[in-house]
Design a protein around this motif. Structure first.
Motif, PDB file in Angstrom:
ATOM      1  N   ARG A 146      11.594 -58.921  31.038  1.00 31.41           N
ATOM      2  CA  ARG A 146      11.273 -57.605  30.641  1.00 31.41           C
ATOM      3  C   ARG A 146       9.788 -56.525  30.666  1.00 31.41           C
ATOM      4  N   PHE A 147       9.568 -57.489  32.030  1.00 31.53           N
ATOM      5  CA  PHE A 147       7.973 -56.735  32.280  1.00 31.53           C
ATOM      6  C   PHE A 147       8.286 -55.151  33.288  1.00 31.53           C
ATOM      7  N   LYS A 148       8.098 -54.602  33.236  1.00 34.63           N
ATOM      8  CA  LYS A 148       7.980 -53.439  34.389  1.00 34.63           C
ATOM      9  C   LYS A 148       7.229 -53.293  34.815  1.00 34.63           C
ATOM     10  N   GLY A 149       6.465 -53.892  35.134  1.00 37.24           N
ATOM     11  CA  GLY A 149       5.924 -53.775  36.114  1.00 37.24           C
ATOM     12  C   GLY A 149       5.887 -55.080  37.313  1.00 37.24           C
ATOM     13  N   LEU A 150       4.950 -55.549  37.952  1.00 35.80           N
ATOM     14  CA  LEU A 150       4.423 -56.494  39.418  1.00 35.80           C
ATOM     15  C   LEU A 150       3.779 -57.689  38.692  1.00 35.80           C
ATOM     16  N   ALA A 151       4.732 -58.608  38.317  1.00 38.81           N
ATOM     17  CA  ALA A 151       4.181 -59.847  38.569  1.00 38.81           C
ATOM     18  C   ALA A 151       4.343 -60.726  39.282  1.00 38.81           C
ATOM     19  N   ILE A 152       3.749 -60.733  40.369  1.00 35.49           N
ATOM     20  CA  ILE A 152       3.392 -62.128  41.100  1.00 35.49           C
ATOM     21  C   ILE A 152       2.809 -63.219  40.526  1.00 35.49           C
ATOM     22  N   LEU A 153       3.055 -64.209  40.304  1.00 29.90           N
ATOM     23  CA  LEU A 153       3.223 -65.799  40.335  1.00 29.90           C
ATOM     24  C   LEU A 153       2.860 -66.890  41.644  1.00 29.90           C
ATOM     25  N   ALA A 154       1.361 -67.093  42.096  1.00 28.13           N
ATOM     26  CA  ALA A 154       1.301 -67.708  42.888  1.00 28.13           C
ATOM     27  C   ALA A 154       0.144 -69.340  42.575  1.00 28.13           C
ATOM     28  N   THR A 155       1.441 -70.018  43.307  1.00 29.73           N
ATOM     29  CA  THR A 155       1.159 -71.724  43.429  1.00 29.73           C
ATOM     30  C   THR A 155       1.251 -72.513  44.187  1.00 29.73           C
ATOM     31  N   ASN A 156       0.622 -73.752  44.272  1.00 32.76           N
ATOM     32  CA  ASN A 156       0.732 -74.648  45.388  1.00 32.76           C
ATOM     33  C   ASN A 156       1.591 -75.569  44.837  1.00 32.76           C
ATOM     34  N   ARG A 157       2.265 -75.776  44.205  1.00 35.87           N
ATOM     35  CA  ARG A 157       2.827 -76.780  43.359  1.00 35.87           C
ATOM     36  C   ARG A 157       4.747 -75.852  43.008  1.00 35.87           C
ATOM     37  N   ARG A 158       5.092 -75.606  44.347  1.00 33.33           N
ATOM     38  CA  ARG A 158       6.616 -74.912  43.426  1.00 33.33           C
ATOM     39  C   ARG A 158       7.670 -75.957  42.702  1.00 33.33           C
ATOM     40  N   LYS A 159       7.540 -76.812  43.098  1.00 37.84           N
ATOM     41  CA  LYS A 159       8.310 -78.123  42.718  1.00 37.84           C
ATOM     42  C   LYS A 159       8.000 -78.554  40.818  1.00 37.84           C
ATOM     43  N   ASP A 160       6.761 -78.000  40.689  1.00 35.98           N
ATOM     44  CA  ASP A 160       6.337 -78.266  39.443  1.00 35.98           C
ATOM     45  C   ASP A 160       6.669 -76.459  38.044  1.00 35.98           C
ATOM     46  N   LEU A 161       7.688 -75.455  38.788  1.00 37.72           N
ATOM     47  CA  LEU A 161       7.216 -74.982  38.314  1.00 37.72           C
ATOM     48  C   LEU A 161       9.376 -74.762  38.353  1.00 37.72           C
ATOM     49  N   ASP A 162       9.711 -74.412  36.122  1.00 39.43           N
ATOM     50  CA  ASP A 162      11.035 -74.538  35.209  1.00 39.43           C
ATOM     51  C   ASP A 162      12.125 -73.802  36.208  1.00 39.43           C
ATOM     52  N   ASP A 163      13.093 -74.286  36.779  1.00 41.15           N
ATOM     53  CA  ASP A 163      14.499 -74.098  37.453  1.00 41.15           C
ATOM     54  C   ASP A 163      14.391 -72.286  36.673  1.00 41.15           C
ATOM     55  N   ALA A 164      14.445 -72.072  35.640  1.00 37.18           N
ATOM     56  CA  ALA A 164      14.669 -70.800  35.101  1.00 37.18           C
ATOM     57  C   ALA A 164      14.494 -70.249  35.627  1.00 37.18           C
ATOM     58  N   PHE A 165      13.166 -69.801  35.911  1.00 38.36           N
ATOM     59  CA  PHE A 165      12.264 -68.925  36.725  1.00 38.36           C
ATOM     60  C   PHE A 165      13.265 -68.742  37.630  1.00 38.36           C
ATOM     61  N   THR A 166      13.489 -68.974  38.779  1.00 38.10           N
ATOM     62  CA  THR A 166      14.145 -69.055  40.292  1.00 38.10           C
ATOM     63  C   THR A 166      15.058 -67.687  39.333  1.00 38.10           C
ATOM     64  N   ARG A 167      15.734 -67.498  38.561  1.00 36.37           N
ATOM     65  CA  ARG A 167      16.412 -66.797  38.721  1.00 36.37           C
ATOM     66  C   ARG A 167      16.143 -65.188  38.590  1.00 36.37           C
ATOM     67  N   ARG A 168      15.046 -65.259  37.949  1.00 39.17           N
ATOM     68  CA  ARG A 168      13.913 -64.284  37.146  1.00 39.17           C
ATOM     69  C   ARG A 168      13.203 -63.663  38.794  1.00 39.17           C
ATOM     70  N   LEU A 169      13.673 -64.655  39.557  1.00 37.99           N
ATOM     71  CA  LEU A 169      12.312 -63.971  40.740  1.00 37.99           C
ATOM     72  C   LEU A 169      13.271 -63.143  41.654  1.00 37.99           C
ATOM     73  N   ARG A 170      12.638 -62.388  41.857  1.00 38.64           N
ATOM     74  CA  ARG A 170      13.434 -60.817  42.748  1.00 38.64           C
ATOM     75  C   ARG A 170      12.831 -61.637  44.345  1.00 38.64           C
ATOM     76  N   TYR A 171      11.637 -61.942  44.975  1.00 39.24           N
ATOM     77  CA  TYR A 171      11.477 -62.009  45.867  1.00 39.24           C
ATOM     78  C   TYR A 171      10.739 -63.647  45.865  1.00 39.24           C
ATOM     79  N   VAL A 172      10.814 -64.685  46.630  1.00 38.89           N
ATOM     80  CA  VAL A 172       9.823 -65.850  46.916  1.00 38.89           C
ATOM     81  C   VAL A 172       9.232 -65.587  48.420  1.00 38.89           C
ATOM     82  N   VAL A 173       7.804 -65.800  48.136  1.00 39.37           N
ATOM     83  CA  VAL A 173       7.423 -65.954  49.648  1.00 39.37           C
ATOM     84  C   VAL A 173       6.867 -67.066  49.559  1.00 39.37           C
ATOM     85  N   GLU A 174       6.877 -67.861  51.117  1.00 45.82           N
ATOM     86  CA  GLU A 174       6.540 -68.824  51.744  1.00 45.82           C
ATOM     87  C   GLU A 174       4.799 -69.001  51.894  1.00 45.82           C
TER      88      GLU A 174
END
Length: 705
Positions: free
Chosen positions: A580-608
């Motif tokens: 529901r967030f109307k701004g820009l949310a940036i998640l930064a991690t060096n352990r992508r595999k530890d993120l919950d899979d449900a977040f992937t659908r809610r991410l518009r872009y993934v930058v490696e």
């Protein structure tokens, strides 16, 4: 119906203090005559005749005077009948023609009818009013009390003056109408008890309303206008209840809106829907017991509803633990209160269903900004639409922006319009976030073409949200949501730098989420902290930067105990708010595999963010040093080819080399020895083995280190 007298009538000791209401004048006359007669008796009882020079009788032993009440009861009646002055006063009391009852709203007779006041209660109220009106009565009260320190009327004095003392006893009941309607305060040290010698406490706020009901009222109550506000369809049920359920006790109408909602304006619209008026407090009176009772009593006398000021509860004294309405539940007044102002939950019988107030939508914001700009709106049409989307201002801040635009004639730039809106949106992140001042631009990032293009795409997508949401119609489907992106990669590959560059490119404030403040060991507290962050960020477009995001957005687990269940609830809440967030949310991690899979659908872009290659490392080396440093002796090709370091480690080595050189001398000229020593120490920090062969032809420069 008897009209209020046009000419004030003098009825008190001070002849200049007249009152216009015939009913008030009659009762104040009763007070003055009975006080004069009581003073004559005091002269007879305590003195040896009245001195020719006048004055007050001497004081005597109070206990003895009380014990002699029975002894002198016959003498007192005989005195009233035989003494010249006393007989004259008694005849005036007996012959005073009571005026016809007034039907005017707010008049003395109206108050007596509405509150159910008998004659004894009206006399007690008139005694308290006389004390507030005429300062000359203080010594008279002291004389009648036989105590020079008691210069205020009391129930004990009222009982002595009134013909039926037992009738006055009822006024001592905390549930008596005088106290139930807030006309007299019944509080001693915060308790609803009554001391016979306690001064009759009539609030100064009520004096004008009681003495002159035709007056405009005190400056402390300000009328509120509905200003043509249209109620939403969701308010129809509440409007029906308000029209058919007048308050028989304190009635609280809870209005739920975001920060900046015009609670007073909405309350006025609700009241106007069934012919009522609304006032609010101009002065910042603290919500102490006496003030609350007086304000509500004044609203009852004026037949108006009250809008409780925002955050009124928090203005009370630190020692006051009770809720502002605790002592006023019996007063028949309707109050409109903003939900979330610190108000404790009142009893269910006193509160009506909560009405959720609609905030101005995109079209409303565009219309108000356009109207405020006037002829300048055409040149700023695109900026107006962008500002209306980016700054979701509620009633009051939007009105403030409109007022400032009207007050600033002449040309207005797009930058100035955005700045005005941002200033009203404000920032309420508090200690839960850390504001970050962007230091880099997209051009300064050293990334492969694919990642650089992705960042540019994110910036373009944020700029296109207004068109896509409100011109193409995706706002309804996607709930006006913004963008959520994931930056993943090894430490030092430029994730934080990229977030700052996006903030610079989009001219948006950047906030780093402080995990030490957000995460709380107590169940539910983390969600509350996150809610505060997201709610504050909703008011205007901003960038929320979740560094080390895996700490918050970790995978949900199988529930084995209560800790697992509440941890999963926390992650589920984050998923819902991110969407529901109307701004820009940036998640930064060096352990992508530890993120919950449900977040992937809610991410518009993934930058490696990969480790930089040879060409990228050389670019980083060439631009990492500040302009004030002479780097003419450095072999950038060698540094990039020999050491596979991420950008963050290159910056760390460059900074350490500058520190080392500055500690040796003031010459801002770096040598290969300075940089290579710093690199070797960076490799040691990374626990990577460095050999002389790795330094090639420069091995001698670092051999001793």
């Amino acid at each position: 119906m008897t009209a209020i007298a046009a000419v004030p009538r003098a009825v008190l000791l001070n002849p200049d203090l007249g009152v216009a209401d015939a009913g008030v004048a009659w009762w104040l006359d009763q007070v003055t005559l009975r006080l004069r007669r009581e003073v004559a008796w005091c002269w007879h009882l305590r003195g040896e005749g009245r001195p020719s020079a006048g004055g007050m009788p001497p004081f005597a032993d109070s206990a003895a005077e009380s014990l002699d009440l029975t002894r002198y009861i016959g003498d007192k009646r005989a005195f009233f009948a035989t003494d010249v002055a006393a007989r004259h006063l008694s005849e005036r009391l007996a012959g005073a023609a009571r005026p016809a009852a007034s039907q005017a709203s707010g008049s003395w007779d109206w108050i007596a009818r509405q509150a159910g006041l008998d004659d004894a209660a009206q006399f007690v109220l008139a005694l308290a009013l006389a004390a507030r009106l005429d300062a000359a009565l203080g010594p008279v009260f002291a004389c009648c009390h036989n105590d020079p320190s008691r210069t205020c009327p009391t129930l004990a004095l009222a009982q002595r003056l009134w013909d039926e003392p037992r009738a006055v006893t009822a006024c001592a009941d905390p549930a008596h109408p005088l106290r139930r309607y807030g006309l007299l305060s019944g509080a001693i040290d915060g308790h609803d008890t009554t001391d016979w010698m306690q001064p009759l406490d009539l609030s100064p706020m009520l004096v004008g309303a009681l003495a002159d009901p035709a007056s405009c009222g005190p400056a402390g109550l300000v009328p509120v206008s509905a200003a043509g506000r249209r109620l939403p369809d969701t308010a129809l049920g509440l409007v029906a209840r308000l029209a058919t359920e007048p308050p028989s006790a304190l009635q609280i109408v809870a209005l739920a809106g975001s920060r900046g909602a015009d609670i007073a304006g909405w309350a006025a619209a609700l009241a106007a829907s069934h012919g009522r008026r609304v006032v609010t407090l101009a002065a910042h009176l603290p919500p102490d017991r006496a003030h609350v009772q007086a304000v509500l009593a004044l609203c009852w006398l004026r037949d108006v509803d009250l809008v409780v000021p925002d955050g009124w509860q928090s203005r009370g004294h630190a020692a006051t633990s009770e809720c502002w309405f605790a002592a006023s539940l019996s007063q028949p007044v309707r109050c409109y209160v903003a939900v979330g102002d610190g108000m404790a939950e009142p009893p269910a019988s006193h509160i009506l269903p909560t009405l959720r107030l609609p905030a101005p939508d995109y079209a409303d914001r565009v219309a108000q900004l356009t109207a405020a700009l006037g002829s300048r709106a055409a040149a700023l049409d695109g900026t107006v639409r962008e500002a209306a989307r980016r700054f979701r201002l509620d009633d009051r801040p939007l009105a403030n922006v409109a007022h400032m635009l009207r007050a600033r004639p002449g040309p207005l730039s797009a930058t100035e319009l955005i700045a005005l809106c941002r200033a009203e949106a404000g920032g309420r992140m508090g200690a839960l976030t850390q504001p970050v001042v962007p230091r880099f631009t997209l051009d300064e990032l050293v990334l492969p073409k694919q990642q650089a293009a992705q960042l540019q795409t994110i910036a373009d997508a944020m700029r296109a949200l207004t068109r896509v949401h409100y011109e193409w119609g995706t706002a309804r489907v996607w709930n006006e949501s913004g963008l959520s992106v994931l930056f993943c990669g090894s430490s030092g590959t430029g994730k934080t730098m990229a977030a700052e560059a996006l903030a610079q490119a989009l001219n948006l404030p950047l906030y780093r989420i402080d995990l030490s403040q957000v995460v709380n060991k107590y169940i539910g507290e983390t969600e509350k902290n996150l809610a505060r962050i997201f709610d504050a960020a909703e008011e205007s477009d901003s960038i929320l930067f979740f560094d080390e995001a895996d700490a918050l957005f970790g995978k949900r687990t199988d529930v084995r105990d209560a800790h697992d269940r509440f941890a999963n609830i926390e992650i589920s809440y984050l998923l819902e708010r991110m969407e529901r967030f109307k701004g820009l949310a940036i998640l930064a991690t060096n352990r992508r595999k530890d993120l919950d899979d449900a977040f992937t659908r809610r991410l518009r872009y993934v930058v490696e963010f990969p480790l930089p290659g040879l060409a990228e490392r050389e670019r980083i080396w060439r631009q990492v040093f500040p302009g004030g440093v002479d780097v003419g002796d450095l072999d950038f090709g060698f540094l990039a080819g020999q050491f596979e370091l991420a950008g963050g480690h290159i910056r760390s080595a460059a900074f350490n080399a500058c520190l080392s050189r500055a500690a040796k001398d003031s010459d801002a000229r770096l040598t290969m020895a300075d940089v290579l020593v710093a690199i070797r120490r960076e490799l040691d920090k990374l626990d990577r083995i460095s050999t002389p062969g790795q330094f090639g032809r420069y091995a001698d420069l670092v051999r001793d280190t």
